[in-house]
Design an enzyme around this catalytic site. Structure first.
Site, PDB file in Angstrom:
ATOM      1  N   ASN A 195       0.790  -1.233   0.000  1.00 26.34           N
ATOM      2  CA  ASN A 195       0.000   0.000   0.000  1.00 26.34           C
ATOM      3  C   ASN A 195       0.826   1.288   0.000  1.00 26.34           C
ATOM      4  OD1 ASN A 195       0.815  -0.453   2.620  1.00 26.34           O
ATOM      5  ND2 ASN A 195      -1.090   0.215   3.555  1.00 26.34           N
ATOM      6  N   ASP A 247       9.639 -18.532   3.378  1.00 25.47           N
ATOM      7  CA  ASP A 247      10.307 -19.114   4.547  1.00 25.47           C
ATOM      8  C   ASP A 247      11.825 -18.956   4.460  1.00 25.47           C
ATOM      9  OD1 ASP A 247       7.821 -19.785   5.310  1.00 25.47           O
ATOM     10  OD2 ASP A 247       8.038 -21.958   5.098  1.00 25.47           O
ATOM     11  N   GLU A 304       4.910  -4.280  11.816  1.00 23.15           N
ATOM     12  CA  GLU A 304       3.739  -3.404  11.756  1.00 23.15           C
ATOM     13  C   GLU A 304       2.669  -4.181  11.004  1.00 23.15           C
ATOM     14  OE1 GLU A 304       3.822  -0.043   9.155  1.00 23.15           O
ATOM     15  OE2 GLU A 304       1.699   0.236   9.558  1.00 23.15           O
ATOM     16  N   CYS A 360      -3.053   0.813   6.861  1.00 20.09           N
ATOM     17  CA  CYS A 360      -3.126   0.154   8.170  1.00 20.09           C
ATOM     18  C   CYS A 360      -3.747   1.094   9.190  1.00 20.09           C
ATOM     19  CB  CYS A 360      -1.748  -0.319   8.620  1.00 20.09           C
ATOM     20  SG  CYS A 360      -0.501   0.938   8.460  1.00 20.09           S
TER      21      CYS A 360
HETATM   22  O1  G3P Z   1      -0.720   2.285   6.281  1.00 21.78           O
HETATM   23  C1  G3P Z   1       0.479   2.570   6.839  1.00 21.78           C
HETATM   24  C2  G3P Z   1       0.850   3.988   7.159  1.00 21.78           C
HETATM   25  O2  G3P Z   1       2.221   4.090   7.029  1.00 21.78           O
HETATM   26  C3  G3P Z   1       0.150   5.075   6.423  1.00 21.78           C
HETATM   27  O3  G3P Z   1       0.632   6.330   6.786  1.00 21.78           O
HETATM   28  O4  G3P Z   1       0.413   8.664   7.556  1.00 21.78           O
HETATM   29  O5  G3P Z   1      -1.114   7.762   5.791  1.00 21.78           O
HETATM   30  O6  G3P Z   1      -1.320   7.004   8.130  1.00 21.78           O
HETATM   31  P1  G3P Z   1      -0.413   7.517   7.067  1.00 21.78           P
END
Ligand code: G3P
Length: 481
Positions: A154, A215, A250, A284
């Site tokens: 992403n 792996d 993360e 995320c």
């Molecule tokens: O999805 C991961 C993160 O690094 C996104 O950054 O600042 O857009 O929340 P931000």
């Protein structure tokens, strides 16, 4: 139709391929748009050997020389920023403006990291405070060795560089494995690293089928640190398979936006829509559930619907806010979550419309705790709305998640904000703003199934360094003089 673009891996300073390739599929058209090498076990093992060897001389290269070489790489990223952004648009269907922002944000990150590393001074202790005279220890920061950096699809530039640059500037060597979807731009960055003449073996970029090399990548005994961003399932697997390796993970999130009755609803709705639907919810840190006081639910819902209907939905080339999600598997998963909620009595307010991988932004009201949508992470443009009757209930629902990355609280009462912020078990709580990692210098961390270890510039450097002590002992006796 786009031409199929092949980009080689980088091993020991050489553009490398072995004649076998992995296809990269466009999320927009589901057609093959590129290929990256399908490396084998032997090639990956050899890569770790060269990385471990090259790290020894890189670690003793003076810091300003390391920065000068890495700065050349950064300058090439500046020169090629348009091409890098276009690759992001093509490969992961991110809107053009967001893709350009990802690149410029990354360039800022690199510059700040160089400055921060210059200030990683040794710490000094004396034995005095322990009742021991004539003893002084200097604890300087030294690199840990070989870093395996695994980045997600992403943010294929930002979340790759946010691992690679702190690791390298700190004197480690790196084996970089981009997510399959994100490999084209990841390996393109590696080509630029080679043009910048980063010494052979210090920075390597590999690719291949996760099922074949996954792996092998994480189990190599030469690895000292693994820095990973991706799903909780894969991150947990890495934690189980890795061998005596430091881990920074993360992983997933189910960030709540908690809306109290006294919130500024116009501001709240604006932030929630941006937080939930930017890059189609594939962050995320996206807002993935709204917990709202039932007293203001109708008013908030009205504003959310108005604002969601203004989002631009379509292709990334047209710079839309909501663009096709990464693959068909995600579409199927999200359809399942919406159908389950709908069957159990949820009300679909907007969206629930699908065109290939494009999912129209979907607001789902009357979600309750019996529905998978209340707990699962869709990683797409669907937002459940759950109401509560008192603040304790909101805190309980927020903390009941397996995830604990971030949370947002919307209220005009600082006392409520601080009380709730302290009661939430997430890595970070944002008051009156969307959940977000940036600005990138801030410490960034998840707890529970959301992560392990801390990122952000200073903490990223710390995670790639270890203290090395040198202790001086001396005598005051005259005869020793
Ligand atoms: O999805 C991961 C993160 O690094 C996104 O950054 O600042 O857009 O929340 P931000």
């Amino acid at each position: 139709m786009n031409k199929v673009r092949q980009i080689n891996a980088l091993i020991n300073g050489e553009n490398y391929q072995n004649g076998k390739w992995v296809d990269i599929i466009s999320p927009t058209t589901n057609e093959v748009i590129g290929q990256v090498p399908a490396l084998t076990k032997k090639e990956i093992d050899d890569c770790y050997q060269v990385a471990a060897k090259a790290q020894k001389s890189w670690a003793t290269t003076p810091l300003l020389e390391r920065i000068a070489v890495l700065n050349k790489w950064k300058e090439l990223m500046v020169e090629y920023q348009e091409e890098i952004a276009n690759l992001i648009v093509l490969e992961i269907a991110k809107g053009k403006t967001a893709a350009v922002t990802e690149v410029t944000r990354t360039i800022d990150y690199i510059e700040y990291t160089f400055e921060e590393m210059k200030r990683m001074h040794p710490r000094t202790y004396t034995g005095d405070s322990w009742g021991i005279a004539n003893k002084m220890g200097i604890f300087q920061y030294v690199p840990k060795g070989v870093v395996l950096a695994i980045s997600p699809f992403n943010y294929p530039v930002n979340l790759s560089i946010a691992k690679i640059i702190p690791a390298l500037v700190a004197g480690n060597s790196v084996v970089f494995k981009p997510a399959s979807q994100g490999s084209l731009v990841g390996l393109f960055l590696a080509q630029l690293a080679n043009v910048a003449k980063i010494p052979a073996g210090v920075f390597n970029a590999v690719s291949g089928k996760g099922s074949e090399i996954g792996d092998i990548l994480v189990e190599n005994p030469l690895i000292n640190v693994i820095s990973f961003t991706g799903s909780t399932a894969v991150g947990t697997g890495i934690a189980q398979k890795s061998l005596r390796t430091d881990l920074i993970l993360e992983m997933g999130g189910k960030d709540p936006a908690i809306v109290l009755a006294d919130a500024d609803l116009e501001l709240t709705a604006t932030k929630i829509i941006k937080g939930a639907f930017s890059y189609s919810g594939q962050r995320c840190t996206a807002i993935k559930r709204v917990l709202v006081d039932q007293k203001v639910k109708q008013a908030l819902v009205k504003l959310l619907v108005e604002k969601v209907n203004k989002l631009k939905v379509g292709n990334p080339e047209d710079d839309c806010d909501v663009t096709p999600v990464i693959n068909e598997k995600t579409v199927k998963y999200i359809k399942g979550l919406i159908n389950d909620a709908s069957k159990k009595g949820a009300k679909i307010l907007t969206g629930n419309k699908f065109e290939k991988n494009l999912i129209y932004p979907t607001l789902v009201d009357n979600v309750n705790q019996s529905m998978a949508l209340a707990w699962e992470e869709p990683f797409g443009p669907v937002l459940p709305i759950i109401s509560f009757t008192n603040v304790d209930e909101a805190i309980k629902i927020a903390n009941a998640s397996q995830y604990a990355l971030q949370a947002a609280i919307f209220t005009t009462n600082i006392n409520s904000a601080m009380t709730i912020a302290h009661a939430l078990d997430t890595g970070t709580v944002n008051i009156n703003d969307q959940t977000q990692r940036g600005p990138d210098l801030f410490p960034f961390m998840g707890v529970k199934d959301s992560g392990l270890g801390v990122q952000g510039i200073h903490d990223a450097l710390i995670s790639f360094l270890r203290p090395k002590g040198i202790v001086f002992n001396w005598s005051d006796k005259k005869e020793n003089k």
